[in-house]
Enzyme design. Structure first.
Site, short mmCIF file in Angstrom:
data_model
loop_
_atom_site.label_atom_id
_atom_site.label_comp_id
_atom_site.label_asym_id
_atom_site.label_seq_id
_atom_site.Cartn_x
_atom_site.Cartn_y
_atom_site.Cartn_z
N LYS A 194 0.75 -1.33 0.07
CA LYS A 194 -0.02 0.12 -0.09
C LYS A 194 0.93 1.17 0.18
CE LYS A 194 -1.73 2.87 3.05
NZ LYS A 194 -1.61 4.02 2.44
N GLU A 269 9.05 0.65 11.38
CA GLU A 269 9.94 1.70 11.38
C GLU A 269 9.31 2.95 11.52
OE1 GLU A 269 11.74 4.80 10.54
OE2 GLU A 269 11.86 4.15 8.46
N CYS A 303 12.94 10.42 8.97
CA CYS A 303 12.84 9.99 10.24
C CYS A 303 14.03 9.86 11.06
CB CYS A 303 12.19 8.54 10.36
SG CYS A 303 13.03 7.09 9.11
N GLU A 405 8.35 15.15 17.15
CA GLU A 405 8.75 14.84 15.88
C GLU A 405 8.21 15.93 14.89
OE1 GLU A 405 9.95 11.56 12.83
OE2 GLU A 405 8.21 11.47 13.56
#
Length: 505
Positions: A194, A269, A303, A405
């Protein structure tokens, strides 16, 4: 009869390149309409215009893709030799290299990466990933013999899971596609991917290359869909035995919860808030250059971005002065196809506005804005989603910009006094994906390496993902590893075999 959006459209980019782009779901080696024929527009973040539309998958489409993957796994793929799987993966790698310019066009167009110093690197890295796992595919199912009693022969076999699911992120659409698809196929599984609805085009292009390489129908299936529909259907599906996810920590939690329906294996992750420590014995100029690259590469949408910088107090002021000068003189923003541009637009208006909100909050909480924090003056009239590289100084651990973040070109800078404090500040986070340290002292670096809570540690260098080296995090940054031999093992399960050579009861 009501007309429907075509399954193929022509795309042209500012540099003159053009090609026919597939827009359907890729199931069983065919591009098809989704059952509901629902569309979503793919946007160019450089100017806010629509590139094309693609078909969105829902649960019924995911079910169709999983059926195709399961049938091919049972009837064909699991019976292929490692060498045969390897040959196909190597052909895919070569075709990606051959078509790297078009793929880089797509990466630049849909994600905002500057083509010549960002997007092309991601594409060539993806080719390397397929080539690397093509090599591992030859002996992927090999196990080891284990010495037990003389009357027994004991050994292990590495076996695939069967049908695997992958949910990939929008910030590295080509790379994360390769990180999951290549080892999955190398291990002998089939896969349903996806893509992000923001960046589906490069994955659809690679599907054409995989078909050209001779990958059997059903081995690779790609759907574009929203997380709440296609993503949920994939992670919950009882015939999917393994799911690999790249994205935010919050969505990672949802994926893991959904996967519990049949206890499927998960590789997650997730997010990061990576510290970068500069000790007073570091090479100041090199640490400044690497620190800037670590946060402003890929416009901070990474990230492992070195988004929290901690500088020893004895060099703090000198570091800040040179850091600001270097950032102002080095990074050039603009259209992702313009020569010399090395920082592109943010992925979307919503993401840019979210980042601006963080900057505003940071200043309100006491951070000192040294540069950035707005759209560059030369792009003020642009309809793209640009945001200047931003430095916030004199930050503390209680600030949201330090704790959360941001996923954009924003870095916080704080001071520390002792080695112990540097490690403590680095670990003061829920994340643990990467950590960076700059020092000429080997003992000091080793103390940091063993003390920091992170899945990866980089000494005197920032982001340097290597397809041969395991990639993954600690704590809320996820579980499991990608790349390297660990990346192959993530798509395998171990079968232990015990053979009686003559013992009697």
């Amino acid at each position: 009869m009501t007309s429907v959006y075509p399954l193929e459209v022509k795309i042209q980019v500012p540099n003159g390149d053009e090609w026919n782009q597939k827009t359907g779901l890729f199931i069983n080696n065919e591009f098809i309409y989704s059952d509901k024929k629902e569309l979503i527009e793919v946007e160019n973040p450089g100017n806010g215009t629509t590139i094309c539309s693609v078909y969105l998958a829902d649960k019924s489409d995911v079910n169709k893709a999983v059926r195709a993957a399961k049938n091919t796994y049972e009837t064909e793929w699991k019976h292929f030799s490692g060498q045969k799987r390897s040959n196909i993966l190597l052909k895919i790698a070569n075709l990606i290299r051959k078509n790297s310019s078009h793929l880089a066009d797509l990466e630049a167009l849909e994600s905002g990466k500057p083509k010549n110093n960002n997007a092309i690197g991601d594409v060539l890295h993806t080719a390397d990933v397929f080539e690397y796992f093509a090599g591992l595919a030859v002996t992927a199912k090999s196990g080891r013999t284990i010495e037990t009693e003389p009357s027994k022969f004991t050994y292990t076999i590495m076996e695939p899971y069967g049908v695997c699911g992958a949910v990939i992120a929008w910030n590295f659409p080509c790379s994360t596609f390769g990180w999951k698809t290549a080892p999955c196929l190398a291990a002998g599984n089939t896969i349903v991917v996806k893509t992000s609805e923001l960046t589906p085009l490069s994955a659809l292009y690679i599907c054409e290359l995989a078909k050209e390489a001779g990958l059997p129908a059903g081995c690779l299936n790609v759907t574009c869909g929203k997380g709440t529909t296609a993503g949920a259907a994939l992670s919950e599906h009882p015939d999917v035995m393994k799911v690999s996810f790249t994205g935010s920590t919050n969505v990672g939690r949802i994926i893991q919860s959904s996967a519990s329906v049949n206890l499927k294996a998960c590789t997650l992750e997730c997010g990061g808030k990576s510290p970068l420590v500069v000790y007073d014995d570091a090479d100041l100029e090199q640490s400044i250059k690497w620190a800037a690259f670590g946060i402003f590469f890929n416009k901070g949408e990474i990230c492992t971005a070195s988004s929290r910088i901690y500088v020893q107090d004895t060099i703090y002021d000198a570091f800040l002065k040179r850091f600001v000068e270097y950032v102002k003189s080095t990074f050039v923003q603009g259209d992702q196809f313009t020569e010399g541009v090395n920082v592109g637009p943010q992925i979307s208006k919503a993401q840019r506005d979210r980042i601006l909100g963080y900057i505003k909050t940071g200043v309100k909480e006491g951070a000192r804005l040294l540069t950035g924090g707005s759209t560059p003056e030369n792009l003020a009239d642009s309809k793209g989603y640009f945001l200047s590289p931003t430095i916030l100084a004199d930050c503390n651990q209680q600030m949201r910009v330090v704790k959360e973040e941001i996923f954009g070109p924003v870095v916080t800078v704080s001071r520390f006094h002792t080695d112990e404090e540097a490690i403590k500040l680095s670990n003061d986070t829920n994340y643990g994906l990467a950590a960076y340290v700059f020092t000429k002292n080997l003992e000091r670096s080793q103390k940091f390496i063993t003390g920091v809570e992170s899945g990866q540690v980089f000494v005197n260098i920032t982001f340097a993902a290597d397809y041969r080296v395991p990639f993954g995090g600690y704590k809320m940054s996820g579980r499991g590893r990608e790349l390297g031999e660990a990346g192959l093992a993530a798509f395998q399960q171990v079968k232990a075999v015990h053979i009686n050579l003559g013992a009697t009861l």
